[in-house]
Write an enzyme that holds these catalytic residues in place. Structure first.
Site, PDB file in Angstrom:
ATOM      1  N   SER A  17      49.006  47.350  34.003  1.00  0.00           N
ATOM      2  CA  SER A  17      47.860  48.266  34.062  1.00  0.00           C
ATOM      3  C   SER A  17      46.781  47.705  34.984  1.00  0.00           C
ATOM      4  CB  SER A  17      47.316  48.409  32.625  1.00  0.00           C
ATOM      5  OG  SER A  17      46.092  49.091  32.596  1.00  0.00           O
ATOM      6  N   ASP A  38      53.894  41.876  31.185  1.00  0.00           N
ATOM      7  CA  ASP A  38      52.874  42.478  30.308  1.00  0.00           C
ATOM      8  C   ASP A  38      53.397  42.426  28.879  1.00  0.00           C
ATOM      9  OD1 ASP A  38      50.324  44.527  31.137  1.00  0.00           O
ATOM     10  OD2 ASP A  38      51.008  44.631  29.061  1.00  0.00           O
ATOM     11  N   ASN A  91      46.099  37.023  34.586  1.00  0.00           N
ATOM     12  CA  ASN A  91      45.235  38.210  34.594  1.00  0.00           C
ATOM     13  C   ASN A  91      45.097  38.868  33.219  1.00  0.00           C
ATOM     14  OD1 ASN A  91      44.072  40.804  35.960  1.00  0.00           O
ATOM     15  ND2 ASN A  91      45.877  41.508  34.825  1.00  0.00           N
ATOM     16  N   TYR A 155      33.929  37.276  24.825  1.00  0.00           N
ATOM     17  CA  TYR A 155      34.468  37.503  26.172  1.00  0.00           C
ATOM     18  C   TYR A 155      33.761  36.604  27.200  1.00  0.00           C
ATOM     19  CZ  TYR A 155      36.095  40.430  30.144  1.00  0.00           C
ATOM     20  OH  TYR A 155      36.658  40.900  31.309  1.00  0.00           O
ATOM     21  N   LYS A 159      35.604  33.782  29.437  1.00  0.00           N
ATOM     22  CA  LYS A 159      35.629  33.851  30.899  1.00  0.00           C
ATOM     23  C   LYS A 159      34.921  32.656  31.539  1.00  0.00           C
ATOM     24  CE  LYS A 159      37.967  37.714  31.357  1.00  0.00           C
ATOM     25  NZ  LYS A 159      39.350  37.687  31.859  1.00  0.00           N
TER      26      LYS A 159
END
Ligand code: NAD
Length: 248
Positions: A17, A38, A91, A155, A159
């Site tokens: 995606s 995925d 990713n 998050y 990150k």
């Protein structure tokens, strides 16, 4: 500019995606052989089919990046089908946005696990193959949120942590001509942000505060990744490339 990617074997996680799918297509367009990985096999296979239909080489593989056995199997498939794993793009990611007062331990754990532990497991699994060849490229998908976003404590922490991981990997593996960099996108138009209940408000605010006044596209990020994994970026490591339209 010839990126020198023809014949390289690449693994892109979360590639069924959005940004990952665009990266997989871009690398395949440059002649790389791509493992479209995925947790959702159907989307991985569909994206691999799109790439093959366009004349590229790709296979769809299911792997949950937090499962070491599935990650090992993913890397084995890359070696069997495409002769190695020269490029890894970590990713896969997700978000569980809420203020910390409402954030449960499970919301913290799943975001940290997929983003950080996932990158750790995938990187550890590919490094022996890269080290053997004395060539490798690892790109970790960070985010502008590494600077801190309200409602994204989990998050933002993940990150930012990914950038620390990136720099450690650059220092440990440079001697084997393996580079490791991070890409930090701003708001990119993918199912990930489209699914946000306040998408309209967030995107309007993003456009208003971005020097280049538009939302980013997955292809904007894919172009940055294609450069960083190429032969043209062999002396760049431990760095963070922001793809934000100038918004910080
Ligand atoms: N879209 C943005 O605005 C934006 C901005 C900055 C960073 N990012 C980052 O870019 C990456 C891709 O985001 P996107 O917008 O394309 O999202 P997306 O939701 O469209 O794609 C993410 C993919 O990751 C997969 N995934 C989730 N958990 C997984 C797991 N445990 N194992 C394997 N795959 C898993 C999903 O199935 C999905 O296909 C993420 O790391 C995200 O944090 C996105």
């Amino acid at each position: 500019m010839d990126l020198g990617l023809a014949g390289k074997s690449a693994i892109v996680t979360g590639a069924g995606s959005g940004i990952g799918a665009a990266i997989a297509a871009r690398l395949a367009g440059e002649g790389a052989k791509v493992v479209v990985s995925d947790i959702d096999l159907a989307s991985a296979e569909a994206q691999a089919e799109v790439i093959r239909a366009a004349g590229g080489a790709a296979i769809g593989v299911r792997a949950d990046v937090v499962d070491a056995d599935e990650v090992a199997a993913m890397v084995d498939r890359a070696a069997e089908e495409f002769g190695g794993a020269d490029i890894l793009v970590n990713n896969a990611g997700l978000a569980r946005d809420m203020r910390i007062t409402r954030m449960e331990e499970a919301d913290w754990d799943v975001v940290l696990d997929v983003i950080l532990k996932g990158a750790f497991l995938c990187t550890k699994a590919v490094l022996p193959l890269m080290t053997g060849r004395k060539w490798g490229r690892i790109v970790n998908m960070s985010s502008r949120a590494h600077l801190g976003n309200p409602g994204q404590a989990n998050y933002s922490a993940a990150k930012a942590g990914l950038i620390g991981f990136t720099k450690a990997m650059a220092l440990e593996n440079g001697r084997n001509f393996i580079t490791c960099n991070a890409v930090a996108p701003g708001m990119i138009d993918t199912p990930f942000v489209r699914g946000h209940p306040q998408f309209d408000k967030i995107s309007e605010n993003a456009i208003r505060t971005t020097p280049v006044p538009r939302i980013g596209l997955p292809e904007d990020v894919a172009d940055a990744v294609a450069f960083l994994v190429s032969d043209r970026a062999s002396y760049i490591t431990g760095d963070v490339l922001h793809v934000t339209g100038g918004r910080y």
